[in-house]
Design an enzyme around this catalytic site. Structure first.
Site, PDB file in Angstrom:
ATOM      1  CE  LYS A  20      -3.044  -2.230   3.308  1.00 58.80           C
ATOM      2  NZ  LYS A  20      -3.634  -2.057   4.669  1.00 58.80           N
ATOM      3  N   GLY A  21       2.079   1.123   0.475  1.00 62.69           N
ATOM      4  CA  GLY A  21       2.910   2.283   0.788  1.00 62.69           C
ATOM      5  C   GLY A  21       3.069   3.330  -0.290  1.00 62.69           C
ATOM      6  CG  ASP A  46       6.801   2.738   0.428  1.00 62.87           C
ATOM      7  OD1 ASP A  46       7.552   1.836  -0.010  1.00 62.87           O
ATOM      8  OD2 ASP A  46       6.051   2.566   1.398  1.00 62.87           O
ATOM      9  CG  ASP A  54      14.727  -0.769   4.956  1.00 58.09           C
ATOM     10  OD1 ASP A  54      15.748  -0.175   5.290  1.00 58.09           O
ATOM     11  OD2 ASP A  54      14.056  -1.449   5.766  1.00 58.09           O
ATOM     12  CE  LYS A  56      14.385   3.635   6.586  1.00 57.98           C
ATOM     13  NZ  LYS A  56      13.782   2.616   7.474  1.00 57.98           N
ATOM     14  CG  PHE A  95      10.151   2.915  11.237  1.00 63.47           C
ATOM     15  CD1 PHE A  95      10.435   1.803  10.458  1.00 63.47           C
ATOM     16  CD2 PHE A  95       8.824   3.322  11.357  1.00 63.47           C
ATOM     17  CE1 PHE A  95       9.415   1.101   9.825  1.00 63.47           C
ATOM     18  CE2 PHE A  95       7.810   2.616  10.728  1.00 63.47           C
ATOM     19  CZ  PHE A  95       8.104   1.511   9.959  1.00 63.47           C
ATOM     20  CG  LEU A  96      11.999   7.502   7.362  1.00 68.95           C
ATOM     21  CD1 LEU A  96      12.521   7.801   5.955  1.00 68.95           C
ATOM     22  CD2 LEU A  96      12.374   8.629   8.317  1.00 68.95           C
ATOM     23  CG  ASP A 151       2.352   1.171   7.246  1.00 68.96           C
ATOM     24  OD1 ASP A 151       3.203   1.002   6.360  1.00 68.96           O
ATOM     25  OD2 ASP A 151       1.921   0.248   7.965  1.00 68.96           O
ATOM     26  NE  ARG A 163      -0.999   2.294   4.911  1.00 64.75           N
ATOM     27  CZ  ARG A 163       0.028   1.501   4.606  1.00 64.75           C
ATOM     28  NH1 ARG A 163       1.055   1.971   3.934  1.00 64.75           N
ATOM     29  NH2 ARG A 163       0.038   0.234   4.983  1.00 64.75           N
TER      30      ARG A 163
HETATM   31  P1  IMP Z   1      12.738  -3.722   1.873  1.00 66.62           P
HETATM   32  O1  IMP Z   1      12.198  -5.003   1.337  1.00 66.62           O
HETATM   33  O2  IMP Z   1      13.478  -3.930   3.167  1.00 66.62           O
HETATM   34  O3  IMP Z   1      13.521  -2.904   0.894  1.00 66.62           O
HETATM   35  O4  IMP Z   1      11.505  -2.899   2.377  1.00 66.62           O
HETATM   36  C1  IMP Z   1      10.712  -2.190   1.581  1.00 66.62           C
HETATM   37  C2  IMP Z   1       9.378  -2.017   2.254  1.00 66.62           C
HETATM   38  O5  IMP Z   1       9.493  -1.992   3.687  1.00 66.62           O
HETATM   39  C3  IMP Z   1       8.793  -0.690   1.867  1.00 66.62           C
HETATM   40  O6  IMP Z   1       8.001  -0.819   0.725  1.00 66.62           O
HETATM   41  C4  IMP Z   1       8.007  -0.320   3.087  1.00 66.62           C
HETATM   42  O7  IMP Z   1       6.710  -0.857   3.008  1.00 66.62           O
HETATM   43  C5  IMP Z   1       8.722  -0.967   4.244  1.00 66.62           C
HETATM   44  N1  IMP Z   1       9.596  -0.008   4.930  1.00 66.62           N
HETATM   45  C6  IMP Z   1      10.940   0.010   4.943  1.00 66.62           C
HETATM   46  N2  IMP Z   1      11.421   1.018   5.693  1.00 66.62           N
HETATM   47  C7  IMP Z   1      10.327   1.670   6.146  1.00 66.62           C
HETATM   48  C8  IMP Z   1      10.161   2.835   6.973  1.00 66.62           C
HETATM   49  O8  IMP Z   1      11.087   3.498   7.444  1.00 66.62           O
HETATM   50  N3  IMP Z   1       8.872   3.187   7.220  1.00 66.62           N
HETATM   51  C9  IMP Z   1       7.799   2.508   6.721  1.00 66.62           C
HETATM   52  N4  IMP Z   1       7.915   1.431   5.960  1.00 66.62           N
HETATM   53  C10 IMP Z   1       9.165   1.009   5.670  1.00 66.62           C
HETATM   54 MG    MG Z   2       5.707  -0.868   1.060  1.00 61.76          MG
END
Ligand code: IMP
Ligand code: MG
Length: 174
Positions: free
Chosen positions: A43-44, A100, A103, A131, A152-153, A159, A165
């Site tokens: 959803k982000g 969004d 990470d 990040k 954490f954002l 969210d 959100r």
């Molecule tokens: P990744 O798979 O670790 O790259 O994570 C990506 C997903 O984790 C993003 O699409 C977000 O939904 C969630 N996410 C990662 N960091 C944050 C944050 O700081 N705040 C909120 N959601 C996050």
């Molecule tokens: Mg997401």
């Protein structure tokens, strides 16, 4: 401002996001031309996607995918599941994948692999936030709105356990 009893600090104000989204749209349009498909990850990225597509001056199509990444509410894990596939056929189409935040990279890596199998003619990745220092797998986005610190954002679609959100800016949870 608070969420779940924790205070929030403004990291990126609404006006700065707006400015940057405009720049990204220009850059993307210059590279992709017209008639590309925007694939937005729920959803982000729904807020970012809504703003980004309205900055394009060319015809585009929009589709959504829903992926869930298992782990704690604040960190994803290696096991990413596709909960909802695209509704459109993207074979031989130019595709812009939008998320969004990048990470660890697990989510986008999995989705990129999944989409490549559908044989788009071009596949580009756009994220609002990166990040960088948290990356666990090799993945580089083609378009990045802002590089952000390892905090954490929330806000602008992001969210914390489904809260935050609707905030207009991007905030760090203290
Ligand atoms: P990744 O798979 O670790 O790259 O994570 C990506 C997903 O984790 C993003 O699409 C977000 O939904 C969630 N996410 C990662 N960091 C944050 C944050 O700081 N705040 C909120 N959601 C996050
Ligand atoms: Mg997401």
């Amino acid at each position: 401002m608070h969420i779940k009893g924790r205070s929030l600090s403004l990291l990126i104000p609404e006006e700065k996001i707006k400015e940057r989204v405009k720049e990204l749209a220009k850059e993307i349009e210059k590279d992709l031309g017209e008639n590309f498909v925007v694939v937005s990850l729920l959803k982000g990225s729904f807020v970012f996607t809504a703003d980004l597509i309205r900055e394009f001056s060319v015809p585009v199509k929009v589709d959504f995918m829903w992926v869930s990444s298992y782990g704690s509410s604040q960190e994803s894990s290696g096991s990413v599941r596709i909960l909802q596939d695209l509704s459109m056929d993207i074979k031989d189409q130019k595709v812009l994948l939008v998320d969004d935040i990048l990470d660890t990279g697990y989510t986008l890596k999995k989705v990129v692999e999944f989409l490549r199998e559908k044989e788009p003619s071009v596949l580009k990745v756009c994220v609002l936030l990166d990040k960088k220092e948290r990356r666990k797998v090799e993945l580089k986005a083609d378009y990045v709105g802002f590089e952000v610190p390892d905090k954490f954002l929330v806000g602008y679609g992001l969210d914390w356990d489904e809260e935050g959100r609707n905030l207009r800016g991007i905030y760090a949870v203290d």
